[in-house]
Design a protein around this motif. Structure first.
Motif, PDB file in Angstrom:
ATOM      1  N   ASN B  37       0.826  -1.221   0.000  1.00 62.21           N
ATOM      2  CA  ASN B  37       0.000   0.000   0.000  1.00 62.21           C
ATOM      3  C   ASN B  37       0.849   1.254   0.000  1.00 62.21           C
ATOM      4  O   ASN B  37       0.514   2.251  -0.654  1.00 62.21           O
ATOM      5  CB  ASN B  37      -0.943  -0.013   1.209  1.00 62.21           C
ATOM      6  N   ILE B  40       1.990   1.810  -3.417  1.00 65.45           N
ATOM      7  CA  ILE B  40       0.909   2.400  -4.224  1.00 65.45           C
ATOM      8  C   ILE B  40       0.852   3.905  -3.988  1.00 65.45           C
ATOM      9  O   ILE B  40       0.692   4.694  -4.926  1.00 65.45           O
ATOM     10  CB  ILE B  40      -0.438   1.734  -3.858  1.00 65.45           C
ATOM     11  N   LEU B  41       1.010   4.304  -2.745  1.00 66.72           N
ATOM     12  CA  LEU B  41       0.979   5.724  -2.401  1.00 66.72           C
ATOM     13  C   LEU B  41       2.183   6.439  -3.017  1.00 66.72           C
ATOM     14  O   LEU B  41       2.057   7.488  -3.645  1.00 66.72           O
ATOM     15  CB  LEU B  41       0.973   5.892  -0.887  1.00 66.72           C
ATOM     16  N   ALA B  46      -2.407   5.725  -5.616  1.00 62.85           N
ATOM     17  CA  ALA B  46      -3.461   5.714  -4.602  1.00 62.85           C
ATOM     18  C   ALA B  46      -4.576   6.666  -5.011  1.00 62.85           C
ATOM     19  O   ALA B  46      -4.334   7.716  -5.591  1.00 62.85           O
ATOM     20  CB  ALA B  46      -2.894   6.120  -3.245  1.00 62.85           C
ATOM     21  N   ALA B  48      -7.067   7.384  -2.619  1.00 57.86           N
ATOM     22  CA  ALA B  48      -7.517   8.024  -1.380  1.00 57.86           C
ATOM     23  C   ALA B  48      -6.593   7.588  -0.261  1.00 57.86           C
ATOM     24  O   ALA B  48      -5.937   6.544  -0.351  1.00 57.86           O
ATOM     25  CB  ALA B  48      -8.954   7.624  -1.058  1.00 57.86           C
ATOM     26  N   ILE B  49      -6.531   8.395   0.787  1.00 60.71           N
ATOM     27  CA  ILE B  49      -5.700   8.043   1.946  1.00 60.71           C
ATOM     28  C   ILE B  49      -6.510   8.289   3.201  1.00 60.71           C
ATOM     29  O   ILE B  49      -7.207   9.301   3.329  1.00 60.71           O
ATOM     30  CB  ILE B  49      -4.359   8.833   1.946  1.00 60.71           C
ATOM     31  N   ARG B  50      -6.444   7.365   4.153  1.00 64.61           N
ATOM     32  CA  ARG B  50      -7.136   7.540   5.428  1.00 64.61           C
ATOM     33  C   ARG B  50      -6.399   8.592   6.253  1.00 64.61           C
ATOM     34  O   ARG B  50      -5.163   8.680   6.215  1.00 64.61           O
ATOM     35  CB  ARG B  50      -7.157   6.226   6.212  1.00 64.61           C
ATOM     36  N   THR B  53      -3.847   6.931   8.435  1.00 65.91           N
ATOM     37  CA  THR B  53      -2.605   6.592   7.728  1.00 65.91           C
ATOM     38  C   THR B  53      -1.761   7.847   7.545  1.00 65.91           C
ATOM     39  O   THR B  53      -0.527   7.830   7.760  1.00 65.91           O
ATOM     40  CB  THR B  53      -2.921   5.968   6.362  1.00 65.91           C
TER      41      THR B  53
END
Lengths: 201, 79
Positions: B37, B40-41, B46, B48-50, B53
């Motif tokens: 992940n 991916i970022l 990505a 979306a991001i929380r 996170t």
């Protein structure tokens, strides 16, 4: 702390169990009746039927090929059924087994996606819808096929008037089919949720 | 979430990691996100991001969200 109650071993065990079920249904539900219809094994010679009155056995004294014994339910027995009669006797079971095989095969495909960690995918929603349809169809088609083939078996025989044209349709397959259809909708919604969160870190 | 669409957010994770002398694996261990992940970022894939996170990454890298993410004024991803 998150506890995973389902592990890869469980996936494998479930797949093995379904594989065994597939083999058993294929062997005893499909192949064995097919062989017996073709005369290669012990043929099915009897079936339980619903009768309209207390049974007698017309024709038995005359050595007829069909005998009927019982009260509300009776056993319809055929002495040395020919190929047409064997087909009629085994058709309901073969149909139900074929559809059951398809349902188990689809379940195996679903379990494989569990192993891959991707259960909420569009094919699974489709597979579960098909399984729901199979359960509904078997629930209706089974009794219908049995009633029709029974009437064809006794047509023109001394016991024809004693055998009722009755379809013993059970409510359980309908309930089960509807529950599975609801589950399919859950999977479809889950698929959309998964697509929405794809690429989320 | 809105339907799939291109975005203009730039992620400066690679630069921040190089600056702090940290690897992606080390950051993943600190943040509690998988290397996959984070990759991916880092690679701009990505969608979306929380916030959780984002918070964890900022604490691990001792930076602000604005150091990690930027949005060029023309929104095309070019500065």
């Amino acid at each position: 702390m998150r506890i995973d109650y389902w592990s890869r071993i469980d996936d494998r065990a479930l797949e093995a169990l379904l594989g065994a079920a597939l083999a058993l249904v294929a062997l005893f539900g499909l192949l064995q009746p097919l062989f017996s219809v073709l005369g290669a094994g012990d043929p099915t010679t009897a079936r339980t039927v619903v009768i309209t009155q207390a049974a007698v056995t017309p024709g038995a004294a005359a050595g007829g090929d069909l005998t009927l014994t019982g009260t509300r339910q009776a056993e319809l027995a055929l002495r040395d059924p020919d190929i047409t009669q064997r087909i009629l006797l085994d058709t309901p079971g073969i149909l139900a087994s074929a559809l059951t095989l398809l349902a188990i095969f689809l379940l195996v495909r679903i379990v494989r996606t569990l192993r891959a960690g991707e259960p909420f995918v569009p094919p699974n929603a489709r597979r579960i819808r098909v399984i729901a349809a199979i359960v509904l169809v078997v629930g209706v088609l089974g009794p219908v096929a049995e009633a029709i083939t029974t009437q064809l078996l006794v047509r023109g025989s001394p016991v024809a008037e004693l055998v009722a044209f009755e379809m013993r349709i059970n409510a359980m397959p309908f309930v089960a089919g509807l529950l599975i259809a609801a589950l399919a909708e859950v999977f479809a919604r889950g698929t959309r949720l998964r697509q929405d969160t794809e690429g989320l870190v | 979430m809105p339907p799939t669409e291109e975005h203009g957010i730039q992620v400066h994770l690679e630069a921040l990691l190089a600056d702090r002398g940290m690897t992606l694996s080390e950051l993943a261990n600190q943040v509690g996100v998988t290397v996959v992940n984070l990759s991916i970022l880092k690679n701009g894939r990505a969608r979306a991001i929380r916030f959780s996170t984002l918070t964890a990454i900022c604490r691990a890298l001792e930076c602000q969200p604005g150091d990690l993410l930027s949005c060029p004024e023309d929104g095309t991803g070019r500065s």
